[in-house]
Design an enzyme around this catalytic site. Sequence first.
Site, mmCIF file in Angstrom:
data_model
loop_
_atom_site.group_PDB
_atom_site.id
_atom_site.type_symbol
_atom_site.label_atom_id
_atom_site.label_comp_id
_atom_site.label_asym_id
_atom_site.label_seq_id
_atom_site.Cartn_x
_atom_site.Cartn_y
_atom_site.Cartn_z
ATOM 1 N N HIS A 67 48.083 38.408 37.359
ATOM 2 C CA HIS A 67 48.968 38.909 38.418
ATOM 3 C C HIS A 67 50.316 38.194 38.337
ATOM 4 C CE1 HIS A 67 50.546 39.721 42.450
ATOM 5 N NE2 HIS A 67 49.742 40.767 42.458
ATOM 6 N N GLU B 291 52.420 46.617 37.873
ATOM 7 C CA GLU B 291 53.034 46.224 39.140
ATOM 8 C C GLU B 291 54.452 45.732 38.877
ATOM 9 O OE1 GLU B 291 50.095 44.876 42.481
ATOM 10 O OE2 GLU B 291 50.190 43.339 40.950
#
Length: 256
Positions: free
Chosen positions: A99, A171
């Site tokens: 992430h 993302e």
Amino acid sequence: MTRQAIVAANWKMNGDSALVDTMVSGLADIELSSHVDVVICPSFPYLSELNQKIKAANLNEAIHVGSQNVSEHESGAYTGEVSTAMLQNLAINYVIVGHSERRSIFKETSTQVAKKVHAALNAGLTPILCIGESEAERATGETETVLSAQIQPVIDEIGIEKFKDVVIAYEPVWAIGTGKTASSAMAQETHQFIRKFLAQQNEQVADKVPLLYGGSVNAANCEELFAQTDIDGGLIGGASLKAEQFKIICSAAKGK
């Protein structure tokens, strides 16, 4: 082709036992088709509790529990780390890897992320590999270069064939928690690039990899995003902390 649709909740460092109860009860009547997987990723202390309550509510066929991180090491003197074996022991199915917050705040490198993906696969876990560019990188036309540089080390580590067991979450860093969202057309264009990048090495594998979009996905924009050809679901942040919003997002994936 029809790929597995996935909606994954990333609670980040939020939530408590009360949220676990609220989410399980809020999703009790959720209706999903067999090709939609719902994954909830709470903080480490709540993995077991969430798993137990999902099973008690007979939701374990519809909802899976995932971890927000995992160590690339099997065991040893790595204070604060959690291994794949520990996650296996808790019957965890998915794990978020790479992430942007792990990359930026904790300085995880793409090489380290690749080793985490490898460790997860070796343990039978499904890694959700996160990739994404910053606002400055998009502004200077570097998006494709950045994403390629984040994916290639994983290909080098595990081989392209093993990507059939990997989920990729795109993302854009500038859209995470900011309220900014890539337009559906922009998101589709980037997802299409990711699939084509994989297809350069193995087209059949590329067609099978679920590609999720993350970055301020909510109940208002999820349907349009999920309608795009190469968007197979979402990695949801803030909206996943609200049961009603998250249920709407999960239901939107049924149309995939």
